[in-house]
Write a protein that holds these residues in place. Sequence first.
Motif, PDB file in Angstrom:
ATOM      1  N   ASN A 135      31.043  31.841  43.215  1.00  0.00           N
ATOM      2  CA  ASN A 135      30.912  32.146  41.919  1.00  0.00           C
ATOM      3  C   ASN A 135      30.341  31.024  41.013  1.00  0.00           C
ATOM      4  O   ASN A 135      29.161  30.629  41.169  1.00  0.00           O
ATOM      5  CB  ASN A 135      32.308  32.893  41.310  1.00  0.00           C
ATOM      6  CG  ASN A 135      32.579  34.102  42.115  1.00  0.00           C
ATOM      7  OD1 ASN A 135      31.828  34.892  42.759  1.00  0.00           O
ATOM      8  ND2 ASN A 135      33.852  34.205  42.345  1.00  0.00           N
ATOM      9  N   ALA A 136      31.022  30.515  39.989  1.00  0.00           N
ATOM     10  CA  ALA A 136      30.548  29.466  39.285  1.00  0.00           C
ATOM     11  C   ALA A 136      30.877  28.137  40.190  1.00  0.00           C
ATOM     12  O   ALA A 136      31.634  28.059  40.878  1.00  0.00           O
ATOM     13  CB  ALA A 136      31.319  29.493  38.086  1.00  0.00           C
ATOM     14  N   MET A 137      29.859  27.146  39.768  1.00  0.00           N
ATOM     15  CA  MET A 137      29.991  25.945  40.362  1.00  0.00           C
ATOM     16  C   MET A 137      30.023  24.781  39.434  1.00  0.00           C
ATOM     17  O   MET A 137      29.197  25.262  38.235  1.00  0.00           O
ATOM     18  CB  MET A 137      28.929  25.671  41.512  1.00  0.00           C
ATOM     19  CG  MET A 137      28.875  26.710  42.539  1.00  0.00           C
ATOM     20  SD  MET A 137      27.397  26.413  43.724  1.00  0.00           S
ATOM     21  CE  MET A 137      28.369  25.286  44.830  1.00  0.00           C
TER      22      MET A 137
ATOM     23  N   ILE B 159      27.241  25.656  36.342  1.00  0.00           N
ATOM     24  CA  ILE B 159      26.114  26.717  36.591  1.00  0.00           C
ATOM     25  C   ILE B 159      27.063  27.949  36.944  1.00  0.00           C
ATOM     26  O   ILE B 159      27.613  28.140  38.060  1.00  0.00           O
ATOM     27  CB  ILE B 159      25.181  26.144  37.599  1.00  0.00           C
ATOM     28  CG1 ILE B 159      24.011  27.098  37.452  1.00  0.00           C
ATOM     29  CG2 ILE B 159      25.782  25.831  38.705  1.00  0.00           C
ATOM     30  CD1 ILE B 159      22.799  26.371  38.206  1.00  0.00           C
ATOM     31  N   SER B 160      26.304  29.233  36.382  1.00  0.00           N
ATOM     32  CA  SER B 160      27.041  30.517  36.591  1.00  0.00           C
ATOM     33  C   SER B 160      26.360  30.872  37.722  1.00  0.00           C
ATOM     34  O   SER B 160      25.211  30.449  38.417  1.00  0.00           O
ATOM     35  CB  SER B 160      26.963  31.265  35.461  1.00  0.00           C
ATOM     36  OG  SER B 160      25.786  31.662  35.447  1.00  0.00           O
ATOM     37  N   THR B 161      26.792  32.101  38.279  1.00  0.00           N
ATOM     38  CA  THR B 161      26.125  32.861  39.353  1.00  0.00           C
ATOM     39  C   THR B 161      24.681  33.567  39.064  1.00  0.00           C
ATOM     40  O   THR B 161      23.821  33.544  39.860  1.00  0.00           O
ATOM     41  CB  THR B 161      26.955  34.154  39.583  1.00  0.00           C
ATOM     42  OG1 THR B 161      27.325  34.910  38.668  1.00  0.00           O
ATOM     43  CG2 THR B 161      28.135  33.614  40.415  1.00  0.00           C
TER      44      THR B 161
ATOM     45  N   ILE C  38      21.630  28.591  46.367  1.00  0.00           N
ATOM     46  CA  ILE C  38      22.650  29.442  46.768  1.00  0.00           C
ATOM     47  C   ILE C  38      22.622  29.821  48.380  1.00  0.00           C
ATOM     48  O   ILE C  38      23.592  29.712  48.976  1.00  0.00           O
ATOM     49  CB  ILE C  38      22.456  31.108  46.177  1.00  0.00           C
ATOM     50  CG1 ILE C  38      22.700  31.030  44.807  1.00  0.00           C
ATOM     51  CG2 ILE C  38      23.213  32.325  46.733  1.00  0.00           C
ATOM     52  CD1 ILE C  38      22.085  32.105  44.119  1.00  0.00           C
ATOM     53  N   ALA C  39      21.503  29.865  49.012  1.00  0.00           N
ATOM     54  CA  ALA C  39      21.135  29.898  50.185  1.00  0.00           C
ATOM     55  C   ALA C  39      21.906  28.930  50.913  1.00  0.00           C
ATOM     56  O   ALA C  39      22.505  29.057  52.193  1.00  0.00           O
ATOM     57  CB  ALA C  39      19.829  30.024  50.960  1.00  0.00           C
TER      58      ALA C  39
ATOM     59  N   ASP D 223      34.237  27.841  41.801  1.00  0.00           N
ATOM     60  CA  ASP D 223      35.012  29.226  41.995  1.00  0.00           C
ATOM     61  C   ASP D 223      34.501  29.999  42.939  1.00  0.00           C
ATOM     62  O   ASP D 223      33.247  30.458  43.128  1.00  0.00           O
ATOM     63  CB  ASP D 223      34.956  29.810  40.461  1.00  0.00           C
ATOM     64  CG  ASP D 223      35.421  29.017  39.588  1.00  0.00           C
ATOM     65  OD1 ASP D 223      34.934  29.311  38.257  1.00  0.00           O
ATOM     66  OD2 ASP D 223      36.653  28.247  39.804  1.00  0.00           O
ATOM     67  N   TRP D 224      35.474  30.748  43.860  1.00  0.00           N
ATOM     68  CA  TRP D 224      35.039  31.596  44.773  1.00  0.00           C
ATOM     69  C   TRP D 224      35.954  32.688  45.158  1.00  0.00           C
ATOM     70  O   TRP D 224      37.053  32.655  44.596  1.00  0.00           O
ATOM     71  CB  TRP D 224      34.874  30.675  46.123  1.00  0.00           C
ATOM     72  CG  TRP D 224      36.069  30.056  46.526  1.00  0.00           C
ATOM     73  CD1 TRP D 224      36.737  28.849  46.249  1.00  0.00           C
ATOM     74  CD2 TRP D 224      37.188  30.482  47.501  1.00  0.00           C
ATOM     75  NE1 TRP D 224      37.748  28.409  46.839  1.00  0.00           N
ATOM     76  CE2 TRP D 224      38.128  29.521  47.676  1.00  0.00           C
ATOM     77  CE3 TRP D 224      37.018  31.906  48.328  1.00  0.00           C
ATOM     78  CZ2 TRP D 224      39.054  29.972  48.668  1.00  0.00           C
ATOM     79  CZ3 TRP D 224      38.141  31.941  49.357  1.00  0.00           C
ATOM     80  CH2 TRP D 224      39.038  30.932  49.459  1.00  0.00           C
ATOM     81  N   SER D 225      35.579  33.799  45.887  1.00  0.00           N
ATOM     82  CA  SER D 225      36.307  34.970  46.410  1.00  0.00           C
ATOM     83  C   SER D 225      35.948  35.441  47.558  1.00  0.00           C
ATOM     84  O   SER D 225      34.926  35.251  48.050  1.00  0.00           O
ATOM     85  CB  SER D 225      36.098  35.983  44.992  1.00  0.00           C
ATOM     86  OG  SER D 225      34.732  36.217  44.883  1.00  0.00           O
TER      87      SER D 225
END
Length: 121
Positions: free
Chosen positions: A32-34, A51-53, A73-74, A98-100
Amino acid sequence: QVHLVESGGGLVQAGGSLRLSCVASGSDFRINAMAWYRQAAGKERELVAAISTRGTTSYVDSVKGRFTVSRDIAKNTVYLQMNSLKPEDTAVYYCNVDWSRPYSPLNFKSWGQGTQVTVSS
């Protein structure tokens, strides 16, 4: 768990540039966010850039116009391009993600090990 590895820190003279990179690795996760944080000696950790998604960026006032955060992203990678560096930018820089899981509403945070940036006057 998501593992973060930072690189690109070092010693540079005032006015110089550095580019930090942070690669996220793991299995079955969605970033998600970094963000990038920094912690100078004797000071609290502060948020430098995020930086957001969707690619929306934000910066602490002290680095606006000098630092640029971006992401691939890749490659699960976030970058921090730092230009016109000042001695007060000296700190350990940390990557934060932030991840899920794709099938879960839970969100998690991971931190990198930190990379030292030293700016000499």
